[in-house]
Design a protein around this motif. Structure first.
Motif, PDB file in Angstrom:
ATOM      1  N   SER A 185      15.337  93.145 -26.062  1.00 34.06           N
ATOM      2  CA  SER A 185      14.989  94.093 -24.998  1.00 34.06           C
ATOM      3  C   SER A 185      15.448  93.591 -23.635  1.00 34.06           C
ATOM      4  CB  SER A 185      13.474  94.324 -24.977  1.00 34.06           C
ATOM      5  OG  SER A 185      13.006  94.696 -26.247  1.00 34.06           O
ATOM      6  N   VAL A 186      15.093  92.342 -23.308  1.00 34.33           N
ATOM      7  CA  VAL A 186      15.423  91.796 -21.981  1.00 34.33           C
ATOM      8  C   VAL A 186      16.931  91.651 -21.816  1.00 34.33           C
ATOM      9  CG1 VAL A 186      15.118  89.818 -20.432  1.00 34.33           C
ATOM     10  CG2 VAL A 186      13.187  90.657 -21.767  1.00 34.33           C
ATOM     11  N   ALA A 187      17.626  91.174 -22.855  1.00 42.52           N
ATOM     12  CA  ALA A 187      19.091  91.018 -22.772  1.00 42.52           C
ATOM     13  C   ALA A 187      19.764  92.375 -22.603  1.00 42.52           C
ATOM     14  CB  ALA A 187      19.613  90.317 -24.026  1.00 42.52           C
ATOM     15  N   VAL A 552      28.700  87.520 -25.117  1.00 40.93           N
ATOM     16  CA  VAL A 552      27.287  87.213 -25.386  1.00 40.93           C
ATOM     17  C   VAL A 552      27.073  85.703 -25.402  1.00 40.93           C
ATOM     18  CG1 VAL A 552      25.496  87.288 -27.173  1.00 40.93           C
ATOM     19  CG2 VAL A 552      26.726  89.372 -26.572  1.00 40.93           C
ATOM     20  N   VAL A 553      27.935  84.977 -26.117  1.00 43.03           N
ATOM     21  CA  VAL A 553      27.800  83.518 -26.201  1.00 43.03           C
ATOM     22  C   VAL A 553      27.963  82.879 -24.818  1.00 43.03           C
ATOM     23  CG1 VAL A 553      28.796  81.397 -27.157  1.00 43.03           C
ATOM     24  CG2 VAL A 553      28.579  83.423 -28.604  1.00 43.03           C
ATOM     25  N   GLU A 554      28.934  83.364 -24.047  1.00 42.91           N
ATOM     26  CA  GLU A 554      29.252  82.739 -22.763  1.00 42.91           C
ATOM     27  C   GLU A 554      28.283  83.111 -21.645  1.00 42.91           C
ATOM     28  OE1 GLU A 554      33.293  83.935 -22.201  1.00 42.91           O
ATOM     29  OE2 GLU A 554      34.068  82.577 -23.753  1.00 42.91           O
ATOM     30  N   THR A 555      27.520  84.190 -21.840  1.00 41.47           N
ATOM     31  CA  THR A 555      26.668  84.673 -20.749  1.00 41.47           C
ATOM     32  C   THR A 555      25.194  84.389 -20.956  1.00 41.47           C
ATOM     33  OG1 THR A 555      28.265  86.470 -20.427  1.00 41.47           O
ATOM     34  CG2 THR A 555      26.142  86.700 -19.327  1.00 41.47           C
ATOM     35  N   LEU A 556      24.676  84.581 -22.167  1.00 41.28           N
ATOM     36  CA  LEU A 556      23.241  84.384 -22.398  1.00 41.28           C
ATOM     37  C   LEU A 556      22.836  82.965 -22.003  1.00 41.28           C
ATOM     38  CD1 LEU A 556      22.838  87.137 -23.770  1.00 41.28           C
ATOM     39  CD2 LEU A 556      21.601  85.978 -25.562  1.00 41.28           C
ATOM     40  N   SER A 604      15.714  85.490 -14.449  1.00 40.03           N
ATOM     41  CA  SER A 604      16.150  84.850 -13.202  1.00 40.03           C
ATOM     42  C   SER A 604      17.669  84.789 -13.056  1.00 40.03           C
ATOM     43  CB  SER A 604      15.569  83.433 -13.113  1.00 40.03           C
ATOM     44  OG  SER A 604      16.059  82.646 -14.186  1.00 40.03           O
ATOM     45  N   GLU A 605      18.393  85.124 -14.119  1.00 37.56           N
ATOM     46  CA  GLU A 605      19.857  85.066 -14.068  1.00 37.56           C
ATOM     47  C   GLU A 605      20.442  86.289 -13.355  1.00 37.56           C
ATOM     48  OE1 GLU A 605      22.295  82.742 -15.345  1.00 37.56           O
ATOM     49  OE2 GLU A 605      20.487  81.510 -15.234  1.00 37.56           O
ATOM     50  N   GLU A 606      21.673  86.155 -12.909  1.00 36.04           N
ATOM     51  CA  GLU A 606      22.378  87.262 -12.268  1.00 36.04           C
ATOM     52  C   GLU A 606      22.672  88.351 -13.304  1.00 36.04           C
ATOM     53  OE1 GLU A 606      26.682  88.040 -10.086  1.00 36.04           O
ATOM     54  OE2 GLU A 606      26.049  85.985 -10.528  1.00 36.04           O
ATOM     55  N   THR A 607      22.529  89.598 -12.902  1.00 35.55           N
ATOM     56  CA  THR A 607      22.791  90.725 -13.811  1.00 35.55           C
ATOM     57  C   THR A 607      24.282  91.027 -13.866  1.00 35.55           C
ATOM     58  OG1 THR A 607      20.622  91.683 -13.338  1.00 35.55           O
ATOM     59  CG2 THR A 607      22.287  93.155 -14.277  1.00 35.55           C
ATOM     60  N   VAL A 608      24.847  91.020 -15.070  1.00 36.51           N
ATOM     61  CA  VAL A 608      26.250  91.393 -15.261  1.00 36.51           C
ATOM     62  C   VAL A 608      26.328  92.354 -16.436  1.00 36.51           C
ATOM     63  CG1 VAL A 608      27.265  89.276 -14.338  1.00 36.51           C
ATOM     64  CG2 VAL A 608      26.673  89.393 -16.766  1.00 36.51           C
ATOM     65  N   VAL A 609      27.375  93.171 -16.489  1.00 33.89           N
ATOM     66  CA  VAL A 609      27.521  94.140 -17.588  1.00 33.89           C
ATOM     67  C   VAL A 609      28.426  93.542 -18.665  1.00 33.89           C
ATOM     68  CG1 VAL A 609      28.327  96.424 -18.272  1.00 33.89           C
ATOM     69  CG2 VAL A 609      27.163  96.119 -16.079  1.00 33.89           C
ATOM     70  N   LEU A 610      27.823  93.264 -19.830  1.00 37.21           N
ATOM     71  CA  LEU A 610      28.598  92.770 -20.978  1.00 37.21           C
ATOM     72  C   LEU A 610      29.036  93.932 -21.861  1.00 37.21           C
ATOM     73  CD1 LEU A 610      26.529  89.693 -22.219  1.00 37.21           C
ATOM     74  CD2 LEU A 610      28.363  89.757 -20.547  1.00 37.21           C
ATOM     75  N   LYS A 611      28.214  94.979 -21.844  1.00 36.10           N
ATOM     76  CA  LYS A 611      28.483  96.097 -22.745  1.00 36.10           C
ATOM     77  C   LYS A 611      28.186  97.402 -22.003  1.00 36.10           C
ATOM     78  CE  LYS A 611      26.872  97.933 -27.208  1.00 36.10           C
ATOM     79  NZ  LYS A 611      25.814  97.796 -28.217  1.00 36.10           N
ATOM     80  N   LYS A 612      29.185  98.266 -21.942  1.00 37.09           N
ATOM     81  CA  LYS A 612      29.023  99.557 -21.283  1.00 37.09           C
ATOM     82  C   LYS A 612      28.996 100.642 -22.351  1.00 37.09           C
ATOM     83  CE  LYS A 612      30.649 102.108 -17.257  1.00 37.09           C
ATOM     84  NZ  LYS A 612      31.642 102.178 -16.174  1.00 37.09           N
TER      85      LYS A 612
END
Length: 717
Positions: A185-187, A552-556, A604-612
Motif C-alpha cells: 500500500s505505502v509503496a 523497484v530494486v533501486e528505489t525502495l 520519509s523518502e522522496e516521492t518518485v514515479v516508478l510506475k505510471k
C-alpha cells in the motif's frame, strides 16, 4: 459413532473413500458405516481484509499506515469474480462440513489435509470456525494409496500435537499479511501514478527479484579478459598420438602469449618424455532422489516450455492420483522406516525392464537416512503403476521413476588415465597434461540414455620418449556469468545463496535446515508472480529483470527486504517455531517492529514515479434497445440495464434473478441480446425442481397494470 474426515481437496477425499470402499456420495461428502469424508477446496477461509477491521481502510491513505490489527480474524474466502462477495461454493461447503461435524452420531473429527504448514492451517481454521466440541485428530500421510490410508487411520494422533506446525503456519500467514498490506500500500501510494495493479511488495518476492537483478548487473558490468592456452600433439614410438595442455604452476591460462610463443619455438627442436602416468578406477554414484526443487530444476532445464509452477502442478496431480509420494518436500532421502515399503515399490517399478536383473534392493544409508529428512521423505513412485497419463504427467512421472530406479542399479564405473609429459629442456618449466576416460560399467546410466564421451589414451610407459608433432597457441575470452534460469534461481532460493565449503552440494540443505527463501511449495508461485506483476520476464529459459523490476530494486529504501540473509532469518524463525525452538509471539513482535521501521523509512523518502498507470476508457457494448424508453441496454456490475437509468428508466435484468436462479441459470449477454431483438430467447440446460435438465423459450414481458417485467416460459414443439 462416526468420525468426520476433512480432506484438503475433493480428489483426496475420493482417494480416502476408495481406500475405505465407501461408495455412497452425497452433496459435499461420502458416508460409510464408520466414517464420513468431506473436503475443502484448499483455503475455504481467509484473513480479513484491512477494511473489514476498520472502514477508514477502504481507501488507501498514507496517514493510515502502518496498520496492524490487534487480533487477526478469518472470514469465508472472497469470490474470485468479485472480492466484495463471499465465494458461494466455499459458503456452501463450510455449511456442509459444519452440519456433518455437529451431527449427534459423530464423536470426532480427523483433519486429513496435507502434512505441511498450509495443510495444517487449512484444516484448523475450518474446524475452529465451526466451534464443535468434538475430539480432533490428525491424519499424517505421505501418499494416498489404500494401504497407507488404512494404516494412517489406525495411527492418527491428537491434533493438539500439531500445535507447533499450526503456529508456524499461522505466523507465516499473519506476517505475510502485515508485510504485504503495509508495504504494498505505502509503496504504491509513494511510487505509482494512477490507479491499477498495485506495486506489489512481499517478503519472498523482493529477495527473489534481487537475485535476478544482481545477476543482470553482474553481466552488464562484466569486462571480458583475453587469455591464451598452449596445446601440443605427441607421437609415441608405436605410432600413436595423443594431445596435451600446457600447465605451469598448476595454471593453463596465460594473460600474455609472449611466453607461450617462446615455448613453441623451443618445442620445434625438442622431444618429450612421459614423466608420470596414473590409471585410476573411479565410481560414479547416481544423483540423489528428487526433492521438489531438484525435480523442478531437472524438468525446466531439460524440456522447453516448462516452468517450475507447471512442474509442481503436474507433480501435485500425480500425487492426488496416488502415483507418487508428497511432492512439496525439501528432502533428498527416505525415512529409514520406509525400507519395506520401498522394496515393494521397487518390485512393481522394475518389472519388464530390459535390465530388470540388475535392479536390486539395498538399504543404503545414501537412500535411507533420517538425518536428511525434513517432515517428508524424497519424492518416489508408489506401488501403483499408472495405466494412462497425460503427456505432461508421463514426462514428470518418468523422471521420478527413473531417478528412483537409479538408486538400486549398479554404480557406474570408469577408468581415468592421466599422463604427464615433460620436455627435454630446462628452459621449459611447465608440463603437458593429458586426460583419458573409459567407461567400464554403465550401471545406472542406462536410464539416462546419454552417450558417454570416451577419450582413450595410448599405452605408454613412464620414461618413454615421445615426439612433438605439433604445438598451437589458442586465444580465448572470459565469459560473463550466465543469466538465471528457474533451475539456478530455485537453487539459490533453497539455500539463500549460501555455500558450505567442503560440503557435498546435495547435503547443503541438511546443514542449512530452514534457512531459505520461501518453502518448496511456494517458490514456484513466487517466480510466476514476479512475471505476472511485470517485475521479470523470460528470454527463452532465462529470467531477466524488466525496467519496472530494476526501478523497484533501486528505489525502495527498505534494504532488509532485498537482503537474502534477512529473508533467510525470517524463514529460519518459522522453521524454529515448527521445531519448538522459538515462539510465535516473539516472531510477530519482530515482524511488527520491522514494519513500523520500514513504513517510517518509506514515508520519509522522496516521492518518485516508478510506475505510471494510464486510465483506459472501457468501450461499452450496446446489447440492444430498451423496451421501455429506447435507450441502449448495457451490462453493469449487478445486471443488464438501461443506460438512461439516471433519468428514471428502471428496466433491468438482474444477474442474480431469482426466477432463473431457481432453474440454476444466470442471464448471459447472448440471452439478453436475443430477448431485446426477438422478444424471446431459447435457453438450454435449465434444471427442474426434480433435478432434470430441459430446454425452453423464455420471454421477459411488461405487466399490463404496472411497470414491472415478468418471465414467461414456452416449450418448443
Amino acid at each position: 459413532m462416526k468420525k468426520v474426515i476433512i480432506a484438503e481437496k475433493p480428489s483426496v477425499a475420493k482417494n480416502i473413500a476408495d481406500a475405505l470402499r465407501i461408495k455412497t456420495r452425497n452433496d459435499g461428502y461420502y458416508e460409510g458405516s464408520d466414517y464420513i469424508i468431506t473436503w475443502a477446496f484448499g483455503h475455504l477461509l481467509q484473513l480479513y481484509d484491512a477494511k473489514d477491521y476498520d472502514s477508514k481502510m477502504t481507501r488507501w491513505k498514507m496517514e493510515n499506515f502502518p496498520f496492524i490489527p490487534g487480533r487477526f480474524q478469518y472470514k469465508v474466502k472472497s469470490s474470485p469474480k468479485n472480492r466484495d462477495y463471499k465465494d458461494p461454493g466455499a459458503v456452501k461447503q463450510i455449511k456442509i462440513i459444519s452440519s456433518l461435524v455437529k451431527r449427534n452420531d459423530v464423536d470426532a473429527v480427523i483433519s486429513a489435509c496435507d502434512f505441511d504448514r498450509e495443510g495444517q492451517i487449512i484444516g484448523d481454521t475450518i474446524i475452529d470456525s465451526i466451534s464443535a466440541k468434538k475430539k480432533v485428530y490428525r491424519l499424517l500421510l505421505n501418499e494416498w494409496t489404500q494401504e497407507e490410508v488404512i494404516k494412517g487411520l489406525n495411527s492418527v494422533i491428537l491434533n493438539t500435537e500439531m500445535k507447533p506446525l499450526r503456529d508456524a503456519g499461522i505466523s507465516r500467514q499473519w506476517a505475510d499479511w502485515i508485510i504485504g498490506i503495509n508495504l504494498t500500500s505505502v509503496a504504491t501510494l509513494k511510487y505509482q501514478s494512477g490507479r491499477g495493479q498495485a506495486l506489489n511488495v512481499g517478503r519472498v518476492l523482493m529477495p527473489t527479484l534481487k537475485i535476478i537483478y544482481d545477476r543482470d548487473k553482474e553481466i552488464e558490468s562484466f569486462v571480458p579478459e583475453i587469455y591464451f592456452k598452449l596445446g601440443a600433439v605427441f607421437g609415441t614410438q608405436k605410432g600413436q598420438v595423443y594431445e596435451g595442455s600446457y600447465y605451469e604452476k598448476g595454471e593453463d591460462k596465460f594473460k600474455s602469449d609472449e611466453q607461450l610463443k617462446a615455448i613453441v619455438k623451443l618445442l620445434k627442436s625438442q622431444t618429450g618424455f612421459v614423466a608420470d602416468k596414473k590409471v585410476e578406477k573411479k565410481k560414479e554414484y547416481p544423483p540423489y532422489l528428487f526433492n521438489l526443487t531438484g525435480l523442478q530444476g531437472y524438468i525446466t532445464s531439460k524440456y522447453k516450455g516448462w516452468t517450475s509452477d507447471k512442474v509442481l502442478r503436474t507433480a501435485q496431480s500425480l500425487y492426488e492420483k496416488k502415483f507418487i509420494t508428497y511432492p512439496r518436500t525439501s528432502s533428498t532421502a527416505l525415512e529409514e522406516s520406509l525400507k519395506g515399503r520401498t522394496a515393494k515399490v521397487l518390485d512393481a517399478m522394475k518389472k519388464g525392464l530390459p535390465f530388470e536383473g540388475e535392479i536390486k534392493f539395498t538399504a543404503s544409508k545414501r537412500i535411507f537416512d533420517n538425518s536428511k529428512v525434513e517432515s517428508h521423505s524424497a519424492i518416489i513412485p508408489t506401488y501403483m503403476v499408472p495405466k494412462k497419463l497425460t503427456g505432461d504427467e508421463q514426462l514428470v512421472y518418468t523422471a521420478i521413476k527413473n531417478r528412483f530406479l537409479m538408486q538400486f542399479m549398479p554404480v557406474a564405473e570408469y577408468e581415468e588415465t592421466k599422463i604427464t609429459t615433460k620436455i627435454h629442456s630446462d628452459e621449459i618449466k611447465g608440463e603437458f597434461l593429458s586426460k583419458g576416460k573409459v567407461q567400464l560399467v554403465e550401471g545406472w546410466k542406462k536410464l539416462e540414455n546419454s552417450e558417454t564421451k570416451e577419450v582413450i589414451l595410448p599405452q605408454v610407459g613412464i620414461g618413454e620418449d615421445v615426439a612433438i608433432q605439433d604445438a598451437k597457441i589458442s586465444q580465448h575470452k572470459t565469459t560473463p556469468p550466465k543469466q538465471h534460469t528457474e533451475r539456478t534461481l530455485l537453487r539459490v532460493m533453497e539455500t539463500c545463496g549460501r555455500k558450505l565449503d567442503g560440503k557435498d552440494e546435495e547435503r547443503v540443505n541438511a546443514v542449512l535446515s530452514g534457512y531459505s527463501i520461501g518453502t518448496p511449495a511456494t517458490r514456484a508461485d513466487t517466480i510466476k508472480k514476479l512475471k505476472d506483476i511485470g517485475y521479470i520476464e523470460y528470454q527463452n529459459k532465462n529470467l531477466v529483470c524488466t525496467e519496472l523490476g530494476r526501478n523497484v530494486v533501486e528505489t525502495l529504501p527498505v534494504s532488509e527486504l532485498f537482503d537474502l540473509d534477512f529473508t533467510g532469518k525470517i524463514e529460519k524463525k518459522l522453521y524454529d517455531i515448527e521445531k519448538r525452538r522459538y515462539s510465535s509471539e516473539e516472531f510477530l513482535e519482530f515482524i511488527r517492529n520491522f514494519i513500523f521501521a520500514a513504513v517510517h523509512k518509506l514515508k520519509s523518502e522522496e516521492t518518485v514515479v516508478l510506475k505510471k498507470v494510464e486510465a483506459v476508457k472501457k468501450e461499452t457494448e450496446v446489447l440492444g434497445k430498451c423496451p421501455v424508453c429506447g435507450h441502449p441496454i448495457i451490462e453493469g456490475q449487478k445486471g443488464f440495464g438501461c443506460s438512461n437509468w439516471k433519468s428514471g428508466c428502471k428496466f433491468v435484468i438482474w444477474k442474480n434473478d431469482k426466477y432463473l436462479a431457481a432453474m440454476k441459470k444466470k442471464p448471459t449477454k447472448t440471452m439478453v441480446k436475443a430477448l431485446l431483438k426477438n422478444g424471446q430467447a431459447t435457453v438450454k440446460g435449465l434444471t427442474s425442481k426434480k433435478g432434470k435438465k430441459f430446454n425452453a423459450i423464455l420471454k421477459y414481458e411488461k405487466n399490463p397494470d404496472n411497470s414491472y417485467f415478468t418471465w414467461k416460459m414456452e416449450f418448443a414443439d
